[in-house]
Design a protein around this motif. Structure first.
Motif, PDB file in Angstrom:
ATOM      1  N   VAL A 291       0.867  -0.858   0.093  1.00 41.24           N
ATOM      2  CA  VAL A 291       0.012  -0.142  -0.144  1.00 41.24           C
ATOM      3  C   VAL A 291       1.286   1.300  -0.007  1.00 41.24           C
ATOM      4  N   VAL A 292       0.231   2.370  -0.241  1.00 40.93           N
ATOM      5  CA  VAL A 292       0.669   3.520  -0.134  1.00 40.93           C
ATOM      6  C   VAL A 292       1.151   3.980   1.683  1.00 40.93           C
TER       7      VAL A 292
ATOM      8  N   LEU B 262      -3.592   5.061   2.019  1.00 40.66           N
ATOM      9  CA  LEU B 262      -4.148   4.958   1.032  1.00 40.66           C
ATOM     10  C   LEU B 262      -4.733   3.854  -0.101  1.00 40.66           C
ATOM     11  N   TYR B 263      -5.610   3.415  -0.415  1.00 41.14           N
ATOM     12  CA  TYR B 263      -5.903   2.788  -1.229  1.00 41.14           C
ATOM     13  C   TYR B 263      -6.522   2.911  -2.495  1.00 41.14           C
ATOM     14  N   ASN B 264      -7.344   2.416  -3.699  1.00 44.42           N
ATOM     15  CA  ASN B 264      -7.856   2.333  -4.407  1.00 44.42           C
ATOM     16  C   ASN B 264      -9.307   3.104  -4.448  1.00 44.42           C
ATOM     17  N   ASP B 265      -9.557   2.811  -4.900  1.00 45.31           N
ATOM     18  CA  ASP B 265     -11.929   2.678  -4.438  1.00 45.31           C
ATOM     19  C   ASP B 265     -11.870   1.998  -3.598  1.00 45.31           C
ATOM     20  N   LEU B 266     -12.417   1.874  -2.853  1.00 44.08           N
ATOM     21  CA  LEU B 266     -13.139   1.023  -1.736  1.00 44.08           C
ATOM     22  C   LEU B 266     -14.380   0.396  -1.885  1.00 44.08           C
ATOM     23  N   PRO B 267     -14.887  -0.466  -2.388  1.00 44.30           N
ATOM     24  CA  PRO B 267     -16.271  -0.435  -2.304  1.00 44.30           C
ATOM     25  C   PRO B 267     -17.305  -0.703  -0.918  1.00 44.30           C
ATOM     26  N   GLU B 268     -16.720   0.088  -0.064  1.00 44.99           N
ATOM     27  CA  GLU B 268     -17.409   0.730   1.669  1.00 44.99           C
ATOM     28  C   GLU B 268     -17.443   1.674   1.822  1.00 44.99           C
ATOM     29  N   THR B 269     -18.058   2.135   2.912  1.00 44.63           N
ATOM     30  CA  THR B 269     -18.148   3.483   3.494  1.00 44.63           C
ATOM     31  C   THR B 269     -16.836   4.127   3.947  1.00 44.63           C
ATOM     32  N   LEU B 270     -16.833   5.429   3.162  1.00 39.22           N
ATOM     33  CA  LEU B 270     -15.578   5.370   3.324  1.00 39.22           C
ATOM     34  C   LEU B 270     -15.586   7.203   3.801  1.00 39.22           C
TER      35      LEU B 270
ATOM     36  N   GLN C 146     -20.108  -7.346  15.512  1.00 37.49           N
ATOM     37  CA  GLN C 146     -20.007  -6.760  14.087  1.00 37.49           C
ATOM     38  C   GLN C 146     -19.500  -6.011  13.675  1.00 37.49           C
ATOM     39  N   ILE C 147     -18.520  -5.737  14.460  1.00 36.40           N
ATOM     40  CA  ILE C 147     -17.069  -4.729  13.833  1.00 36.40           C
ATOM     41  C   ILE C 147     -15.779  -5.392  14.399  1.00 36.40           C
ATOM     42  N   LYS C 148     -15.685  -6.368  14.141  1.00 35.45           N
ATOM     43  CA  LYS C 148     -14.818  -7.346  13.613  1.00 35.45           C
ATOM     44  C   LYS C 148     -15.215  -7.404  12.397  1.00 35.45           C
ATOM     45  N   ASP C 149     -16.469  -8.036  11.897  1.00 40.81           N
ATOM     46  CA  ASP C 149     -17.236  -8.672  10.732  1.00 40.81           C
ATOM     47  C   ASP C 149     -16.169  -7.637   9.686  1.00 40.81           C
ATOM     48  N   ARG C 150     -16.871  -6.768  10.287  1.00 38.76           N
ATOM     49  CA  ARG C 150     -16.066  -4.645   8.982  1.00 38.76           C
ATOM     50  C   ARG C 150     -14.770  -5.198   9.057  1.00 38.76           C
ATOM     51  N   LEU C 151     -13.845  -5.402  10.131  1.00 37.06           N
ATOM     52  CA  LEU C 151     -13.006  -5.056  10.287  1.00 37.06           C
ATOM     53  C   LEU C 151     -12.481  -6.419   8.882  1.00 37.06           C
ATOM     54  N   VAL C 152     -12.982  -7.230   8.850  1.00 35.81           N
ATOM     55  CA  VAL C 152     -12.203  -8.132   7.928  1.00 35.81           C
ATOM     56  C   VAL C 152     -12.166  -7.909   6.684  1.00 35.81           C
ATOM     57  N   GLU C 153     -13.607  -7.263   6.422  1.00 28.07           N
ATOM     58  CA  GLU C 153     -14.281  -7.405   5.318  1.00 28.07           C
ATOM     59  C   GLU C 153     -13.073  -5.674   4.285  1.00 28.07           C
TER      60      GLU C 153
ATOM     61  N   ALA D 256      -9.166  -3.871   1.344  1.00 29.33           N
ATOM     62  CA  ALA D 256      -8.229  -3.362   0.933  1.00 29.33           C
ATOM     63  C   ALA D 256      -6.702  -3.612   0.377  1.00 29.33           C
ATOM     64  N   ASN D 257      -6.673  -5.384   0.092  1.00 30.41           N
ATOM     65  CA  ASN D 257      -5.502  -5.769  -0.032  1.00 30.41           C
ATOM     66  C   ASN D 257      -6.122  -6.382  -2.016  1.00 30.41           C
ATOM     67  N   LEU D 258      -7.332  -6.909  -2.234  1.00 29.37           N
ATOM     68  CA  LEU D 258      -7.516  -6.530  -3.628  1.00 29.37           C
ATOM     69  C   LEU D 258      -7.809  -5.530  -4.179  1.00 29.37           C
ATOM     70  N   SER D 259      -8.108  -4.178  -3.239  1.00 29.43           N
ATOM     71  CA  SER D 259      -7.457  -3.253  -4.521  1.00 29.43           C
ATOM     72  C   SER D 259      -5.672  -2.763  -4.817  1.00 29.43           C
TER      73      SER D 259
END
Length: 508
Positions: A8-9, A360-368, A413-420, A425-428
């Motif tokens: 990542v950057v 900093l990542y490329n576009d992520l499919p999540e709330t930023l 719920q938070i730990k699920d969001r962390l893994v997502e 991030a790694n896909l990006s």
């Protein structure tokens, strides 16, 4: 065959350096899928019953996502105190007016006069150049083959300064405490972008009267320096003030430097071990942590600074009589010892969290979420001799209360969001995923408060509850004919505790 990639950057935040690059978010820059705070999120204030978030005292679990692509491993204690109220406050940047600047300068000068920071002499610059090219002190981090090009570029800039430097220090040119065009010091010119402890290169790219740099005439071997800046939307600056005497380092900074040493394989382990030994050996039994905290309380009272609370108090060592670019590198350097106290805004039962580093990542499919300025922070280093450093960054003022209390997501719920988030991030950052395995080991967990962009108010920021996860990352790549060396480092992930959105920053 071995293969390496950049994951990542990675940008470090020291002082106000990153905040200065942040644009005020607009509809194009920030992907905000929330719609403010809905009615079910805002709840009444609570004084008797703490929130039930389902946080375990010890978290032991392994979570896999993407058939081994991302793996989260947790085996750590979680120490979260009882939390009753998690408000959301709106903040706006406070102006560094000439009135505020004069008040701060008068307090730290104690009646002594200010003079322009003088140009360094040829001999002073040559001394610093010698340390740089021989990788002394913290220059050791540039000792690797990949970093030597940076040193060559800095050496060329140093030679420019040496050629036009005066032979002797000029007489003091006394000035008043008032905003003027910014001033760039020699070390900032030579180190450029990499000098991120306090200021950043944007600071010198304007003739607007938003800055102040001066020495205080105390007749010392090294007189203290004052730096100040006012926020200006046109140049992207945020408000800050620094008083600094000599060179000091604290335990948090040293721990961070060890982390960088491990993550980037810097060549300065010997210097860091030297500092660690000095940190352990340097003692002053006549000045305690309680003494330092009392002095900080008095400083806050004297300067009428309100709404901040202590987040950390750690040991600090240094010297009042050196500003070496190589740090505390000089042989037989006598060390002063004291404490470094960190303060941030208090929001209900939570303390503010200033980002120490960001990814900093490329576009992520999540709330930023991306605030236009960072959470206000104040660090004060105090020794028996007095204040050695006062670093007040992203100075803000409370604008409004958005909610007195909020409903938070459960820990599950938070730990699920962390893994997502880690998965996205790694896909990006990878063009392909086959053969890659990224392991994250949870090192620490905090429930804090941090700035996000304010809903429908681009000039403000909301201070909201957030979860902070420090993770140690290792990466492996394996196919029939290729292998990848493990890459390790500490990632910090900040998630909005209300909806799980990822908190980051936006840049030019």
């Amino acid at each position: 065959m071995k293969k390496r990639i950049g994951m990542v950057v990675f940008i470090l935040i020291f002082g106000i350096s990153l905040a200065a690059c942040v644009n005020t978010p607009d509809e194009k820059a920030v992907v905000d899928k929330s719609e403010g705070l809905t009615e079910e999120i805002i709840i009444p204030k609570e004084d008797k019953i703490p929130k039930e978030l389902g946080v375990p005292e010890h978290w032991q679990e392994t979570i896999d996502k993407g058939e081994g692509f991302v793996n989260l491993s947790a085996d750590c204690d979680i120490r979260i105190p009882d939390v009753y109220n998690t408000p959301v406050y709106s903040y706006e940047r406070q102006s560094m007016t000439n009135k505020l600047l004069k008040k701060l300068c008068t307090y730290f000068s104690k009646g002594d006069k200010f003079y322009e920071d003088p140009a360094m002499t040829r001999s002073e610059l040559n001394s610093q150049k010698d340390k740089m090219v021989n990788y002394k002190g913290n220059w050791g981090r540039y000792g690797g083959a990949l970093d030597r090009k940076n040193v060559q570029e800095m050496t060329a800039r140093m030679d420019e300064l040496i050629e036009k430097a005066p032979e002797s220090t000029p007489e003091h040119k006394y000035i008043d405490a008032r905003l003027m065009a910014p001033h760039q010091t020699e070390v900032e010119y030579v180190k450029g972008w990499w000098y991120t402890r306090i200021w950043h290169e944007w600071y010198y790219d304007t003739e607007e009267k938003i800055g102040f740099t001066a020495r205080i005439d105390k007749g010392r071997e090294i007189d203290p320096i004052i730096r100040a800046i006012n926020y200006d939307d046109r140049v992207g600056s945020t408000t800050g003030f620094v008083f600094s005497q000599g060179t000091f380092i604290d335990e948090k900074e040293l721990e961070r430097d060890y982390m960088l040493q491990k993550a980037f394989e810097y060549r300065n382990e010997e210097y860091l071990n030297y500092l660690n030994d000095k940190m352990e050996q340097t003692v002053d039994k006549t000045f305690s942590e309680e003494d330092a905290l009392k002095e900080v309380d008095q400083i806050l009272e004297d300067l009428t600074i309100e709404g901040l609370a202590v987040t950390d108090c750690v040991k600090a060592i240094g010297t009042m009589n050196s500003e070496s670019w190589a740090g505390l590198d000089e042989d037989n350097l006598p060390m002063d010892v004291g404490y470094s106290i960190y303060l941030s805004p208090k929001a209900g039962d939570l303390l503010g969290y200033p980002f120490p580093r960001i990814y900093l990542y490329n576009d992520l499919p999540e709330t930023l979420y991306a605030p236009s300025f960072l959470t206000e922070r104040l660090r004060i280093i105090v020794t028996k001799e007095g204040i050695q450093r006062f670093e007040w960054i992203d100075i803000s003022k409370k604008k409004d209360t958005i909610a007195e209390n909020t409903k938070l997501l459960s820990f599950d719920q938070i730990k699920d969001r962390l893994v997502e988030h880690l998965f996205y991030a790694n896909l990006s950052t990878l063009e392909e995923t086959e053969g890659y395995h990224i392991l994250y080991e949870v090192k620490s967990i905090q429930l804090r408060a941090a700035n996000i962009n304010a809903y429908e108010d681009p000039s403000a920021a909301w201070l909201v509850p957030v979860w902070v996860f420090d993770l140690e990352r290792s990466l492996s790549y394996q196919t029939t004919d290729q292998s990848l060396e493990d890459l390790t480092g500490i990632d910090t992930v900040v998630l909005n505790a209300i909806d799980g959105g990822y908190v980051t920053l936006q840049f030019d």
